[in-house]
Design a protein around this motif. Structure first.
Motif, PDB file in Angstrom:
ATOM      1  N   UNK A  70       6.478   6.116   0.898  1.00 21.23           N
ATOM      2  CA  UNK A  70       6.254   5.259   2.064  1.00 21.23           C
ATOM      3  C   UNK A  70       5.256   4.181   1.668  1.00 21.23           C
ATOM      4  N   UNK A  71       5.731   2.923   1.722  1.00 20.68           N
ATOM      5  CA  UNK A  71       4.885   1.788   1.379  1.00 20.68           C
ATOM      6  C   UNK A  71       4.724   0.913   2.611  1.00 20.68           C
ATOM      7  N   UNK A  72       3.568   0.268   2.694  1.00 21.83           N
ATOM      8  CA  UNK A  72       3.255  -0.540   3.877  1.00 21.83           C
ATOM      9  C   UNK A  72       2.813  -1.935   3.461  1.00 21.83           C
ATOM     10  N   UNK A  73       3.257  -2.931   4.239  1.00 26.31           N
ATOM     11  CA  UNK A  73       2.759  -4.287   4.093  1.00 26.31           C
ATOM     12  C   UNK A  73       3.501  -5.163   3.112  1.00 26.31           C
ATOM     13  N   UNK A  74       3.217  -6.446   3.233  1.00 27.76           N
ATOM     14  CA  UNK A  74       3.703  -7.489   2.325  1.00 27.76           C
ATOM     15  C   UNK A  74       2.510  -8.390   2.019  1.00 27.76           C
ATOM     16  N   UNK A  75       1.753  -8.019   1.004  1.00 27.06           N
ATOM     17  CA  UNK A  75       0.531  -8.737   0.676  1.00 27.06           C
ATOM     18  C   UNK A  75       0.765  -9.613  -0.554  1.00 27.06           C
ATOM     19  N   UNK A  76       0.430 -10.894  -0.440  1.00 26.52           N
ATOM     20  CA  UNK A  76       0.663 -11.825  -1.544  1.00 26.52           C
ATOM     21  C   UNK A  76      -0.326 -11.634  -2.681  1.00 26.52           C
ATOM     22  N   UNK A  77      -1.556 -11.251  -2.344  1.00 27.92           N
ATOM     23  CA  UNK A  77      -2.524 -11.015  -3.414  1.00 27.92           C
ATOM     24  C   UNK A  77      -3.245  -9.683  -3.204  1.00 27.92           C
ATOM     25  N   UNK A  78      -3.866  -9.230  -4.253  1.00 27.95           N
ATOM     26  CA  UNK A  78      -4.505  -7.915  -4.277  1.00 27.95           C
ATOM     27  C   UNK A  78      -5.639  -7.821  -3.251  1.00 27.95           C
ATOM     28  N   UNK A  79      -6.358  -8.902  -3.065  1.00 30.79           N
ATOM     29  CA  UNK A  79      -7.504  -8.887  -2.150  1.00 30.79           C
ATOM     30  C   UNK A  79      -7.071  -8.610  -0.713  1.00 30.79           C
ATOM     31  N   UNK A  80      -5.956  -9.194  -0.278  1.00 23.44           N
ATOM     32  CA  UNK A  80      -5.420  -8.934   1.064  1.00 23.44           C
ATOM     33  C   UNK A  80      -5.147  -7.445   1.247  1.00 23.44           C
ATOM     34  N   UNK A  81      -4.500  -6.846   0.242  1.00 25.41           N
ATOM     35  CA  UNK A  81      -4.162  -5.425   0.318  1.00 25.41           C
ATOM     36  C   UNK A  81      -5.422  -4.564   0.313  1.00 25.41           C
ATOM     37  N   UNK A  82      -6.389  -4.928  -0.520  1.00 27.37           N
ATOM     38  CA  UNK A  82      -7.643  -4.169  -0.563  1.00 27.37           C
ATOM     39  C   UNK A  82      -8.394  -4.250   0.757  1.00 27.37           C
ATOM     40  N   UNK A  83      -8.315  -5.377   1.427  1.00 25.74           N
ATOM     41  CA  UNK A  83      -8.975  -5.517   2.728  1.00 25.74           C
ATOM     42  C   UNK A  83      -8.315  -4.644   3.795  1.00 25.74           C
ATOM     43  N   UNK A  84      -7.021  -4.453   3.706  1.00 25.39           N
ATOM     44  CA  UNK A  84      -6.276  -3.666   4.693  1.00 25.39           C
ATOM     45  C   UNK A  84      -6.331  -2.160   4.400  1.00 25.39           C
ATOM     46  N   UNK A  85      -6.619  -1.811   3.159  1.00 30.37           N
ATOM     47  CA  UNK A  85      -6.587  -0.418   2.707  1.00 30.37           C
ATOM     48  C   UNK A  85      -7.451   0.527   3.544  1.00 30.37           C
ATOM     49  N   UNK A  86      -8.696   0.202   3.918  1.00 27.17           N
ATOM     50  CA  UNK A  86      -9.510   1.144   4.700  1.00 27.17           C
ATOM     51  C   UNK A  86      -8.907   1.504   6.060  1.00 27.17           C
ATOM     52  N   UNK A  87      -8.153   0.582   6.658  1.00 26.64           N
ATOM     53  CA  UNK A  87      -7.509   0.875   7.942  1.00 26.64           C
ATOM     54  C   UNK A  87      -6.515   2.017   7.808  1.00 26.64           C
ATOM     55  N   UNK A  88      -5.771   2.013   6.727  1.00 27.85           N
ATOM     56  CA  UNK A  88      -4.770   3.073   6.518  1.00 27.85           C
ATOM     57  C   UNK A  88      -5.432   4.353   6.032  1.00 27.85           C
TER      58      UNK A  88
ATOM     59  N   UNK B 255       0.861  -1.183   0.000  1.00 30.07           N
ATOM     60  CA  UNK B 255       0.000   0.000   0.000  1.00 30.07           C
ATOM     61  C   UNK B 255       0.891   1.225   0.000  1.00 30.07           C
ATOM     62  N   UNK B 256       0.755   2.051  -1.031  1.00 30.87           N
ATOM     63  CA  UNK B 256       1.505   3.307  -1.107  1.00 30.87           C
ATOM     64  C   UNK B 256       0.759   4.326  -0.262  1.00 30.87           C
ATOM     65  N   UNK B 257       1.395   4.747   0.827  1.00 29.12           N
ATOM     66  CA  UNK B 257       0.750   5.635   1.785  1.00 29.12           C
ATOM     67  C   UNK B 257       0.990   7.083   1.422  1.00 29.12           C
ATOM     68  N   UNK B 258       2.235   7.403   1.110  1.00 28.78           N
ATOM     69  CA  UNK B 258       2.563   8.801   0.827  1.00 28.78           C
ATOM     70  C   UNK B 258       3.648   8.858  -0.228  1.00 28.78           C
ATOM     71  N   UNK B 259       3.539   9.858  -1.079  1.00 28.61           N
ATOM     72  CA  UNK B 259       4.515  10.095  -2.134  1.00 28.61           C
ATOM     73  C   UNK B 259       4.758  11.602  -2.145  1.00 28.61           C
ATOM     74  N   UNK B 260       5.843  12.032  -1.505  1.00 27.48           N
ATOM     75  CA  UNK B 260       6.083  13.459  -1.321  1.00 27.48           C
ATOM     76  C   UNK B 260       7.560  13.781  -1.493  1.00 27.48           C
ATOM     77  N   UNK B 261       7.840  15.044  -1.727  1.00 26.84           N
ATOM     78  CA  UNK B 261       9.239  15.467  -1.778  1.00 26.84           C
ATOM     79  C   UNK B 261       9.673  16.100  -0.458  1.00 26.84           C
ATOM     80  N   UNK B 262       8.809  16.080   0.537  1.00 32.43           N
ATOM     81  CA  UNK B 262       9.110  16.602   1.878  1.00 32.43           C
ATOM     82  C   UNK B 262       9.492  15.441   2.795  1.00 32.43           C
ATOM     83  N   UNK B 263      10.755  15.380   3.158  1.00 34.46           N
ATOM     84  CA  UNK B 263      11.261  14.263   3.967  1.00 34.46           C
ATOM     85  C   UNK B 263      10.612  14.237   5.346  1.00 34.46           C
ATOM     86  N   UNK B 264      10.433  15.380   5.956  1.00 30.94           N
ATOM     87  CA  UNK B 264       9.828  15.448   7.291  1.00 30.94           C
ATOM     88  C   UNK B 264       8.394  14.905   7.258  1.00 30.94           C
TER      89      UNK B 264
END
Length: 140
Positions: free
Chosen positions: A98-116, A60-69
């Motif tokens: 910033x990426x999060x998780x190690x999901x083997x399939x797309x469905x696992x990642x989609x299930x976790x997405x609302x939490x983030x 899950x790609x959480x943030x993509x920014x040029x601001x390190x802080x």
């Protein structure tokens, strides 16, 4: 005379190459061969371990920014909310991702997405990535 010598040589050579006992073959195996085979199996295990550790999957790609802080703050916030989730902060000029998780399939990642998405309402989505099958525990 030549014919006699040729016939005599041919008979001797035929007799020399003839096999007298065709019923059994005895093979003497060196016991060190088994040790070499075991050693090769161990070497193969060690050298291919890392290749089997990384496989295609999703994060899950959480943030993509040029601001390190901003990226570090997001990482800290995610660690506090999800301590068991593995986070990966990468720099690809000029952006911090910033990426999060190690999901083997797309469905696992989609299930976790609302939490983030509760913490980061915009710009969070699932991406294909190379994941760790048995990741190391997160180090702070």
């Amino acid at each position: 005379m030549k014919r006699l010598i040729i016939i005599l040589i041919s008979l001797i050579s035929v007799q020399a190459f003839a096999q007298t006992d065709t019923s059994s073959i005895i093979v003497h195996k060196d016991p060190r061969i088994d040790l070499l085979i075991k050693k090769q199996i161990e070497i193969n295990e060690v050298t291919t371990r890392n290749a089997r550790r990384f496989v295609p999957g999703f994060r899950i790609l959480v943030i993509n920014t040029n601001d390190r802080a901003k990226a570090l703050n997001a990482k800290t916030r995610l660690y506090q909310e999800f301590p068991s989730l593995n986070l990966y902060l990468m720099y690809q000029a000029p952006f911090y991702k910033l990426k999060a998780g190690n999901f083997k399939d797309r469905q696992e990642a989609d299930d976790y997405l609302p939490n983030i998405q509760r913490l980061f309402p915009s710009g969070v989505y699932v991406v294909r990535d190379t994941i760790e099958v048995n990741p190391e525990p997160p180090s702070n």
